[in-house]
Scaffold this active site. Sequence first.
Site, mmCIF file in Angstrom:
data_model
loop_
_atom_site.group_PDB
_atom_site.id
_atom_site.type_symbol
_atom_site.label_atom_id
_atom_site.label_comp_id
_atom_site.label_asym_id
_atom_site.label_seq_id
_atom_site.Cartn_x
_atom_site.Cartn_y
_atom_site.Cartn_z
ATOM 1 N N HIS A 128 7.809 27.422 -10.826
ATOM 2 C CA HIS A 128 7.537 28.096 -12.089
ATOM 3 C C HIS A 128 6.624 27.283 -12.990
ATOM 4 C CE1 HIS A 128 10.209 31.725 -12.339
ATOM 5 N NE2 HIS A 128 10.689 31.147 -11.251
ATOM 6 N N HIS A 242 15.580 24.670 -7.100
ATOM 7 C CA HIS A 242 15.075 26.022 -6.816
ATOM 8 C C HIS A 242 16.188 27.043 -6.658
ATOM 9 C CE1 HIS A 242 12.135 29.032 -5.769
ATOM 10 N NE2 HIS A 242 12.720 29.276 -4.622
#
Length: 588
Positions: A128, A242
């Site tokens: 991200h 993650h």
Amino acid sequence: MFLDKIEPNENTIKLLLTTDNHVGYAENDPIRGNDSWITFDEILKIGNNYDVDMIIQGGDLFHINKPSKKSLFHVIKSLRQQCMGDKPCEIELLSDPTAVFSNGLDSVNYEDPNLNISIPMFAISGNHDDATGEGLLSALDVLAVSGLVNNFGKVKDNEEITVSPVLLKKGNTQLALYGMANVRDERLHRMFRDGKVKFQRPSTDDWFNLFVIHQNHAQHAYRSCIPETFLPHFLDFVLWGHEHECIPSPIHNKETTFEVLQAGSSVATALSEGEVADKKVFIMYIEGQDYSIEPVQLTTVRPFVLKEIELSQTKLVAGSSSKADVIALLIEEVEKSILQANEKYLKNHPNESEIPLPLIRLKVEYTGFEIENAQRFSNRFIGKTANVNDVVLFYKKKTPKEQVKKTKFDADLIEESISNTKTTELQLQDIISDFLHQTTLSLVPEIGLNEAVKKFVDNDDKNTIQTFINNETKTSVNKLKKIEIDDNEFYGNDDEKTQKTAFKQLLAELKGDPSLMEINIEEPIKEKPAPKRKSKKSKEILSDDSDVEILEVNDNDVDILTDEDEYKSKKKATRGRGRGRGRGRGKK
């Protein structure tokens, strides 16, 4: 070795472990907008209260790779208030900082005489908050060059990766901290398989080797995750980012020699099963080759309750019960869930007088029943829940009659995909694939274009598609320059079929895809051998075919060796995972 408890002393390195903070998630939501940075500030306060030596952040500090000024403001404010002070940092850096940090500075932030860092943070980039645009800079690079964060594990070459450790020492305890920023899972899987990921390691065995990684952990597909068996066996501990589901203790895989901690996210970014577990951070104590883990529950996280309901398994009768009966039952279930969330919050916060609005999600299988619009139903709970537009998710079960092949853009399929999480959803890559099948793209790879479009949509990165096309064009031109072409095949032959075949042969050589060729040509196009690349990172190469490298350090002249036998990948898949390893998010 994992121990139940280690009593801290002058030889103990105390770490705070956290991942996936997603600062800036839903920042424009009037109810949930402050959740991410309130919890991030709590995490840093926990590190201060436990008097840790350092904080390790496992990726996705920010929710997007171009965080808003508001997100940057809150992160910088928390770092200044909680990580700066007069307390001396007792950890000694043995590595060359210019070789292991991405900010280009010649010192770690707590050794900078112009800064007063009491608790240094070491962080890697996730998917991200990855580096993009010209110069491949990320928000972490900005924080690093300002002296607030030490950004390590940056991947500069996607064709061959060398992971160098940050060497740290406190008393008699020596820590080799490895990190790898996020790489597309399919690409990294292929690189591990082909032996193109190398780890440098200390030449002695008295180091504690800790690796921070931000990749798919759950095995949704074999090539879209990184099996634990791919990682080098000399590692002692792995912090896995993650995945958003918090697993509260390290898990040992019998096929490896190390333990893996999946710390999970600190804020719920999807109303899914993996986000239900309590959010925690972890205090890690390392002494010599031994370590212990202490989970610390976060208190500022908004309560979340998820329920799955099959209307056919309730008191309602398909075909007989009215829409009003269905709605009345679901309203009752939501009210029960709100009470359950409030009770759970008060149990963990007995002294709190104000309860934050909870997150409630009902997943309702409604085959055979009449329902109303999901948003209209959810709006009944304004002032009672934090998610006022998606309290309920309706879906239908698949039946053999419904499994007739449909086009991707069939209206019924689209409507079903929006409300059905247990059937095939219309994915962004499906739309792109359908579009590409109607066009002719000879050079641009479809997978890479899918990834670029996904980043454009998910991360609001307006330059990602143009950057991808520019990079692919540059790569293709460089490959074309290396290919020798017989001019007679193109210009000396009037046969149009031969010319087209030769051109297809050229594309096959360029893309490495033999399926593009229709027939063989007597003299295939030859590619010039690529020049041998010299390693720029190593200070000394012992021999041409040796994988041993030496990394120069400040005063102690610690040798860093690469042992290929220890980390060369295995080609068999890792053992399967159950639901406990599921990804706690929609799509990160």
